[in-house]
Design an enzyme around this catalytic site. Sequence first.
Site, PDB file in Angstrom:
ATOM      1  N   HIS A 154       0.833  -1.200   0.000  1.00 39.36           N
ATOM      2  CA  HIS A 154       0.000   0.000   0.000  1.00 39.36           C
ATOM      3  C   HIS A 154       0.866   1.247   0.000  1.00 39.36           C
ATOM      4  CE1 HIS A 154      -3.451  -2.651   1.565  1.00 39.36           C
ATOM      5  NE2 HIS A 154      -3.510  -2.510   0.260  1.00 39.36           N
TER       6      HIS A 154
ATOM      7  N   CYS B 237       4.049 -13.069   2.328  1.00 41.60           N
ATOM      8  CA  CYS B 237       4.920 -12.902   3.496  1.00 41.60           C
ATOM      9  C   CYS B 237       4.804 -14.118   4.423  1.00 41.60           C
ATOM     10  CB  CYS B 237       4.511 -11.636   4.248  1.00 41.60           C
ATOM     11  SG  CYS B 237       5.509 -11.362   5.708  1.00 41.60           S
TER      12      CYS B 237
ATOM     13  N   GLU C 179      -5.316  -9.103   2.472  1.00 36.30           N
ATOM     14  CA  GLU C 179      -4.774 -10.125   3.375  1.00 36.30           C
ATOM     15  C   GLU C 179      -5.898 -10.862   4.102  1.00 36.30           C
ATOM     16  OE1 GLU C 179      -1.707  -8.945   6.297  1.00 36.30           O
ATOM     17  OE2 GLU C 179      -2.618 -10.473   7.569  1.00 36.30           O
TER      18      GLU C 179
ATOM     19  N   ASN D 193      -1.634  -1.045   8.581  1.00 35.73           N
ATOM     20  CA  ASN D 193      -0.753  -0.844   9.736  1.00 35.73           C
ATOM     21  C   ASN D 193      -0.499   0.641   9.978  1.00 35.73           C
ATOM     22  OD1 ASN D 193       2.317  -0.183   8.979  1.00 35.73           O
ATOM     23  ND2 ASN D 193       1.398  -1.314   7.308  1.00 35.73           N
TER      24      ASN D 193
ATOM     25  N   SER E 165       4.817  -0.060   4.874  1.00 38.74           N
ATOM     26  CA  SER E 165       4.934  -0.067   3.415  1.00 38.74           C
ATOM     27  C   SER E 165       5.499   1.252   2.894  1.00 38.74           C
ATOM     28  CB  SER E 165       3.567  -0.358   2.785  1.00 38.74           C
ATOM     29  OG  SER E 165       2.588   0.463   3.348  1.00 38.74           O
TER      30      SER E 165
HETATM   31  S1  SF4 Z   1       3.489  -5.889   7.551  1.00 39.71           S
HETATM   32 FE1  SF4 Z   1       5.248  -6.692   6.444  1.00 39.71          FE
HETATM   33  S2  SF4 Z   1       6.223  -8.251   7.784  1.00 39.71           S
HETATM   34 FE2  SF4 Z   1       4.136  -7.824   8.521  1.00 39.71          FE
HETATM   35  S3  SF4 Z   1       2.897  -9.416   7.534  1.00 39.71           S
HETATM   36 FE3  SF4 Z   1       2.743  -7.589   6.250  1.00 39.71          FE
HETATM   37  S4  SF4 Z   1       4.354  -7.837   4.736  1.00 39.71           S
HETATM   38 FE4  SF4 Z   1       4.787  -9.286   6.400  1.00 39.71          FE
END
Ligand code: SF4
Length: 379
Positions: free
Chosen positions: A57, A122, A152, A288, A349
């Site tokens: 992203h 990942c 995801e 995140n 990201s």
């Molecule tokens: S944030 Fe990064 S390390 Fe965490 S699951 Fe996603 S791709 Fe993997």
Amino acid sequence: MRKQDFSPTLLDFGPVQFYIARHFGFCYGVENAIEISYKALEENAGKNVYLLSQMIHNQEVNADLQGRGIKFIMDTDGTQFIPWEKIGKDDIVIIPAFGTTLEIENLLLDKGVEVQRYNTTCPFVEKVWKRAEKLGQETYTIIIHGKPKHEETRATFSHSKASGHSVVVRDMDDAQRLANYLTGNKTKAEFYEEFRGNYSAGFDPEKHLQRVGVVNQTTMLATETQSIADFFRQAMITKYGESSLKDHFADTRDTLCYATNDNQDATYELLKLDADFAVVVGGYNSSNTSHIVDLCEQNFKTFFINSDAEIKSSDEIHHFDYHRKELRTTYAFLPEKKSIKIILTSGASCPDTLVDRVMQKFLNFFPHAKKIEEVLKDF
Ligand code: SF4
């Protein structure tokens, strides 16, 4: 040692001070995915190279990949850009770090596409799938805490429902709504309406909420997942009694990845500071990053920007209101003070160079700021 130290770094330029989070920016999964994507381009000149959806992203990375010829098959929400009929066995399809659904993987395998060749899923996402599989094997229903439309979570739901009954909850409100079916306060028909699209085929809320375990999208807010797990644990104790808890609730830890944990822990340390405002750099659809914004907003005026280009001048900044999903403009955002304290961090990201550029942009507004070399000489 490094992992245990979440204290921020202070870069003191005199009239402006930056508190930089101890952990921020690119994670292992994203770096790995980007590397493999460029390798796929290099190794397949003249071929169609597709990405199932956005690699990560981050608009700059995605734009760069597109500029080099990669085409996206669908967008983040699963809207198709390129019909499946156009993709054939000689084409290259890269699976992004979020992973993909079993349905899409099988569709590509049926076409003869070598999906494992450039599979950048990942390992921390695969770990969630394994945890879900184990819960399913132990006949627990899998409650997935995640954003239902996020790539995801869609991939995790697909893998999870292959092992056991599964249902997705977005947040604590959703968890509480789901608990109404555990207690029998609402009817089956209401469940099918309320959780449409987010439960596995054959899910019967009267049968399949008697024994549950929680996993989560790797980038959720740790405290929220914990609250949701605690909530279901308590609901089971209330319904069945403490002595038979193990028969009804799988007591597992969250399935957040290390990067999400480290970035969130580093953000909690930032919250202890006194600062004028916070700047969080990252893609506006990045899960995140949005949680880092949530945390910063608890204590500071927070500007969520996707690049230095959003800082238009010392008087104007464009930023994203994550809650309303709209871009906003704030004027006179720099307080008139002798020394301004800015908190600076980014999501998993976001390339570190972007954070660097944001800092440089701010420094341009302070002609009397110390030189970077001077500030960095002690590091
Ligand atoms: S944030 Fe990064 S390390 Fe965490 S699951 Fe996603 S791709 Fe993997």
